[in-house]
Design a protein around this motif. Structure first.
Motif, PDB file in Angstrom:
ATOM      1  N   THR A   1      -7.085  48.011 -46.435  1.00  0.00           N
ATOM      2  CA  THR A   1      -6.345  47.380 -45.334  1.00  0.00           C
ATOM      3  C   THR A   1      -5.722  48.447 -44.446  1.00  0.00           C
ATOM      4  O   THR A   1      -5.679  48.324 -43.235  1.00  0.00           O
ATOM      5  CB  THR A   1      -5.239  46.452 -45.852  1.00  0.00           C
ATOM      6  N   HIS A   2      -5.200  49.505 -45.087  1.00  0.00           N
ATOM      7  CA  HIS A   2      -4.602  50.624 -44.361  1.00  0.00           C
ATOM      8  C   HIS A   2      -4.484  51.775 -45.357  1.00  0.00           C
ATOM      9  O   HIS A   2      -4.882  51.634 -46.521  1.00  0.00           O
ATOM     10  CB  HIS A   2      -3.279  50.236 -43.706  1.00  0.00           C
ATOM     11  N   LEU A   3      -3.944  52.902 -44.938  1.00  0.00           N
ATOM     12  CA  LEU A   3      -4.067  54.118 -45.752  1.00  0.00           C
ATOM     13  C   LEU A   3      -2.741  54.619 -46.314  1.00  0.00           C
ATOM     14  O   LEU A   3      -2.636  55.783 -46.703  1.00  0.00           O
ATOM     15  CB  LEU A   3      -4.763  55.213 -44.919  1.00  0.00           C
ATOM     16  N   HIS A   4      -1.727  53.753 -46.392  1.00  0.00           N
ATOM     17  CA  HIS A   4      -0.484  54.150 -47.064  1.00  0.00           C
ATOM     18  C   HIS A   4      -0.773  54.452 -48.535  1.00  0.00           C
ATOM     19  O   HIS A   4      -1.752  53.958 -49.098  1.00  0.00           O
ATOM     20  CB  HIS A   4       0.568  53.043 -46.944  1.00  0.00           C
ATOM     21  N   PHE A   5       0.115  55.249 -49.157  1.00  0.00           N
ATOM     22  CA  PHE A   5      -0.188  55.802 -50.483  1.00  0.00           C
ATOM     23  C   PHE A   5      -0.503  54.748 -51.538  1.00  0.00           C
ATOM     24  O   PHE A   5      -1.335  54.962 -52.408  1.00  0.00           O
ATOM     25  CB  PHE A   5       0.949  56.726 -50.958  1.00  0.00           C
ATOM     26  N   ASP A   6       0.192  53.603 -51.463  1.00  0.00           N
ATOM     27  CA  ASP A   6       0.007  52.601 -52.522  1.00  0.00           C
ATOM     28  C   ASP A   6      -1.293  51.808 -52.342  1.00  0.00           C
ATOM     29  O   ASP A   6      -1.615  50.955 -53.172  1.00  0.00           O
ATOM     30  CB  ASP A   6       1.223  51.663 -52.612  1.00  0.00           C
ATOM     31  N   HIS A   7      -2.038  52.101 -51.292  1.00  0.00           N
ATOM     32  CA  HIS A   7      -3.330  51.455 -51.046  1.00  0.00           C
ATOM     33  C   HIS A   7      -4.493  52.439 -51.142  1.00  0.00           C
ATOM     34  O   HIS A   7      -5.587  52.065 -51.526  1.00  0.00           O
ATOM     35  CB  HIS A   7      -3.325  50.797 -49.658  1.00  0.00           C
ATOM     36  N   ALA A   8      -4.228  53.703 -50.767  1.00  0.00           N
ATOM     37  CA  ALA A   8      -5.330  54.661 -50.595  1.00  0.00           C
ATOM     38  C   ALA A   8      -5.280  55.877 -51.515  1.00  0.00           C
ATOM     39  O   ALA A   8      -6.282  56.570 -51.662  1.00  0.00           O
ATOM     40  CB  ALA A   8      -5.359  55.141 -49.138  1.00  0.00           C
TER      41      ALA A   8
ATOM     42  N   GLY B   1       0.579  45.557 -36.866  1.00  0.00           N
ATOM     43  CA  GLY B   1       2.017  45.315 -36.957  1.00  0.00           C
ATOM     44  C   GLY B   1       2.617  46.215 -38.019  1.00  0.00           C
ATOM     45  O   GLY B   1       3.493  47.022 -37.754  1.00  0.00           O
ATOM     46  N   HIS B   2       2.099  46.079 -39.246  1.00  0.00           N
ATOM     47  CA  HIS B   2       2.542  46.996 -40.312  1.00  0.00           C
ATOM     48  C   HIS B   2       2.131  48.425 -39.921  1.00  0.00           C
ATOM     49  O   HIS B   2       2.917  49.364 -40.023  1.00  0.00           O
ATOM     50  CB  HIS B   2       1.934  46.577 -41.641  1.00  0.00           C
ATOM     51  N   THR B   3       0.880  48.579 -39.506  1.00  0.00           N
ATOM     52  CA  THR B   3       0.421  49.794 -38.812  1.00  0.00           C
ATOM     53  C   THR B   3      -0.426  49.314 -37.635  1.00  0.00           C
ATOM     54  O   THR B   3      -0.799  48.143 -37.563  1.00  0.00           O
ATOM     55  CB  THR B   3      -0.426  50.711 -39.716  1.00  0.00           C
TER      56      THR B   3
ATOM     57  N   GLY C   1      -3.187  42.002 -47.192  1.00  0.00           N
ATOM     58  CA  GLY C   1      -2.609  43.350 -47.181  1.00  0.00           C
ATOM     59  C   GLY C   1      -1.125  43.282 -46.862  1.00  0.00           C
ATOM     60  O   GLY C   1      -0.450  42.288 -47.176  1.00  0.00           O
ATOM     61  N   ASP C   2      -0.592  44.300 -46.219  1.00  0.00           N
ATOM     62  CA  ASP C   2       0.843  44.316 -45.950  1.00  0.00           C
ATOM     63  C   ASP C   2       1.227  43.464 -44.740  1.00  0.00           C
ATOM     64  O   ASP C   2       2.391  43.459 -44.335  1.00  0.00           O
ATOM     65  CB  ASP C   2       1.340  45.760 -45.791  1.00  0.00           C
ATOM     66  N   ALA C   3       0.265  42.707 -44.177  1.00  0.00           N
ATOM     67  CA  ALA C   3       0.635  41.721 -43.154  1.00  0.00           C
ATOM     68  C   ALA C   3       1.404  40.561 -43.794  1.00  0.00           C
ATOM     69  O   ALA C   3       2.171  39.875 -43.123  1.00  0.00           O
ATOM     70  CB  ALA C   3      -0.608  41.196 -42.446  1.00  0.00           C
TER      71      ALA C   3
HETATM   72 ZN   LIG Z   1       1.781  49.873 -46.201  1.00  0.00          ZN
END
Ligand SMILES: [Zn+2]
Length: 278
Positions: free
Chosen positions: A104-111, A185-187, A206-208
Motif C-alpha cells: 500500500t505504501h513504504l512505511h517501515f511497518d509495511h515494507a 492522504g496517509h501518503t 491499508g492505512d487509509a
Molecule cells: Zn503508514
C-alpha cells in the motif's frame, strides 16, 4: 474471469503505537474507550497481510516490519518476534514461492519486511523471486524520505529490492484479479488493493482505514501527510465498498482482519466479520 482463486488474511506481527498518534483529532476520552492505552499511552495493533492465489502466482499484499530490528527499537514499538515469513509458513508457503508483493505504501511497518540481513553480511531480499508493486509516487517519495516521520522510509528497506520494483500510475489491474486503487492522504502515493476472489471482492484499505474504529470520519492518523484528503479518501472508498458489497480487510486492527461496511445513523461503520483473534 480474472478472479483470484483464494484470499487468506495473515497476521504478520503486532506492535504498539501512541494512541494519540493513531487517532489524530479524536480526544483520548473517546479513543481510550475504543481501545485501552498502556502505561506509555500506546495501543495494541497488528500488522496484517493478504495471501492471494491468482493466475499470476502467489501474491502477498504487504510485507510487514520484518526482523531487522535492534532490541531498543523492538522495545520502543513492542514489536513481536514474528514476520510475514512466519505467517506464510503456517499456511505451508515458503518465501521463495511468492511471485508478487503488493504494497500500500513504504512505511517501515509495511515494507521493512522486504529485506533481511544476509548471513554473509549486507542485506538480501526476503522474497527472492517476487516482483514488487507500488505506486510510482510512493517509491519516489520514499527514496526522497518525504515524510514527517524521519525514520520510516529507510533506504535499507528499499535499495536491495530496487531492481524488482514495478511502478504503477493510478488505478490499474497489474495482476489477475488484483486492482490497485489509489487512496492518497496517509501518503501522496498510498494505494488500497482490491482483490476479486471467489466470493465478495475484498478491499485491503491499508492505512487509509487501519482499524475498525478508523471508519469514524474524524479518526485521522497523526502520521497522515494530508489529513483532509485522508478523510475524503476514506469516506470515498468505504462508500464504494458499501455500494458494491466489498469486504474490508484491515491492516492494523489488533483483533479483526475482515469487516463489512454498514450505514448507521447516516454514517458508515465497520462491523467485524470474524471472531476476535490474537
Ligand atoms: Zn503508514
Amino acid at each position: 474471469m480474472n478472479a483470484a482463486t483464494s484470499i487468506t488474511p495473515l497476521r504478520t506481527g503486532s506492535l504498539r503505537l501512541d494512541g494519540g498518534g493513531m487517532f489524530g483529532l479524536i480526544p483520548k476520552s473517546m479513543w481510550a474507550r475504543w481501545t485501552p492505552a498502556d502505561a506509555d499511552n500506546r495501543i495494541a495493533l497488528a500488522t496484517r497481510s493478504l495471501l492471494v492465489e491468482s493466475r499470476d502466482g502467489l501474491v502477498l499484499v504487504e510485507a510487514g516490519y520484518g526482523d531487522k530490528w535492534t532490541d531498543k527499537e523492538r522495545a520502543m514499538y513492542a514489536l513481536e518476534r514474528r514476520t510475514a515469513v512466519d505467517a506464510l509458513a503456517e499456511h505451508g508457503v515458503r518465501a521463495e514461492e511468492i511471485a508478487h508483493v503488493v504494497l500500500t505504501h513504504l512505511h517501515f511497518d509495511h515494507a521493512a519486511g522486504l529485506t533481511r540481513e544476509a548471513a554473509a553480511g549486507g542485506l538480501a531480499p526476503v522474497f527472492p523471486n517476487a516482483r514488487i508493486h507500488v505506486q510510482r509516487q510512493e517509491w519516489l517519495d520514499a527514496l526522497a524520505n518525504k515524510s514527517t516521520m524521519t525514520r520510516t522510509y529507510l533506504r535499507t528497506h528499499l535499495e536491495p529490492v530496487a531492481s524488482r520494483v514495478e511502478l504503477h500510475d493510478g488505478e490499474c489491474e497489474p495482476l489477475a484479479g488484483i486492482v490497485l486503487v489509489p487512496s492518497p492522504g496517509h501518503t501522496w502515493g498510498h494505494q488500497s488493493v482490491l482483490v476479486r476472489g471467489p466470493r465478495e471482492p475484498v478491499l485491503f484499505t491499508g492505512d487509509a482505514c487501519p482499524t475498525l474504529h478508523h471508519a469514524h470520519p474524524a479518526a485521522s492518523l497523526g502520521y497522515d501527510m494530508m489529513a483532509y484528503e485522508s478523510m475524503v479518501t476514506k469516506l470515498r472508498i468505504l462508500g464504494r465498498a458499501l455500494e458494491e458489497g466489498w469486504v474490508i480487510a484491515l491492516d492494523h486492527d489488533a483483533e479483526h482482519a475482515l469487516a463489512r461496511t454498514m450505514r448507521h445513523d447516516g454514517a458508515i461503520r465497520l462491523e467485524p466479520l470474524d471472531a476476535p483473534r490474537a
